[in-house]
Design a protein around this motif. Sequence first.
Motif, PDB file in Angstrom:
ATOM      1  N   GLN A  98      -1.028  -6.492  -4.461  1.00 51.21           N
ATOM      2  CA  GLN A  98       0.369  -6.219  -4.829  1.00 51.21           C
ATOM      3  C   GLN A  98       1.264  -6.511  -3.644  1.00 51.21           C
ATOM      4  OE1 GLN A  98       0.697  -2.218  -6.545  1.00 51.21           O
ATOM      5  NE2 GLN A  98       0.900  -3.202  -8.536  1.00 51.21           N
TER       6      GLN A  98
ATOM      7  N   SER B 239      -0.361  -4.215  -0.657  1.00 53.74           N
ATOM      8  CA  SER B 239      -1.524  -3.383  -0.938  1.00 53.74           C
ATOM      9  C   SER B 239      -2.574  -4.224  -1.654  1.00 53.74           C
ATOM     10  CB  SER B 239      -1.142  -2.175  -1.804  1.00 53.74           C
ATOM     11  OG  SER B 239      -0.633  -2.588  -3.054  1.00 53.74           O
ATOM     12  N   GLY B 240      -3.824  -3.728  -1.628  1.00 55.61           N
ATOM     13  CA  GLY B 240      -4.890  -4.380  -2.364  1.00 55.61           C
ATOM     14  C   GLY B 240      -5.621  -5.479  -1.624  1.00 55.61           C
TER      15      GLY B 240
ATOM     16  N   LYS C  71       1.741   0.285   8.451  1.00 55.18           N
ATOM     17  CA  LYS C  71       2.429   0.598   7.195  1.00 55.18           C
ATOM     18  C   LYS C  71       2.175  -0.458   6.123  1.00 55.18           C
ATOM     19  CE  LYS C  71       6.225   3.071   9.439  1.00 55.18           C
ATOM     20  NZ  LYS C  71       7.699   3.129   9.664  1.00 55.18           N
ATOM     21  N   LYS C  72       1.461  -1.500   6.461  1.00 48.34           N
ATOM     22  CA  LYS C  72       1.231  -2.628   5.546  1.00 48.34           C
ATOM     23  C   LYS C  72       2.560  -3.187   5.047  1.00 48.34           C
ATOM     24  CE  LYS C  72      -3.349  -1.160   4.047  1.00 48.34           C
ATOM     25  NZ  LYS C  72      -4.252  -0.910   2.880  1.00 48.34           N
TER      26      LYS C  72
END
Length: 112
Positions: free
Chosen positions: A3, A25-26, A76-77
């Motif tokens: 995502q 994310s992911g 924090k990506k």
Amino acid sequence: QVQLVESGGGLVQPGGSLRLSCAASGFPFAIVDMTWSRQAPGREREVVANISFSGRTTNYADSVKGRFTIARDNSKKMSYLQMNTLEPEDTAVYYCGWANYWGQGTQVTVSS
């Protein structure tokens, strides 16, 4: 699953600034290079900037060099695109991406 969610776009006057954010994310964000690209109506997608996984290496399209700054926060990506001295020609949908994955984009409109 992968995502990528961009935010921070909007309407700004020429000469103004915006900061785009990308929440990831992911996937293993901290070990992949990230890219920001843009697509204006009727034009092909253009890579604007990319940043290495460590953040130590950045590259910019000639059209934005000196005005845009790409950054990332691996804790924090997040990836960021600081855009200064915006011009009407910067009007486009901006996307962040990795490999063949891209977010849904955020609209940037530069107009008086």
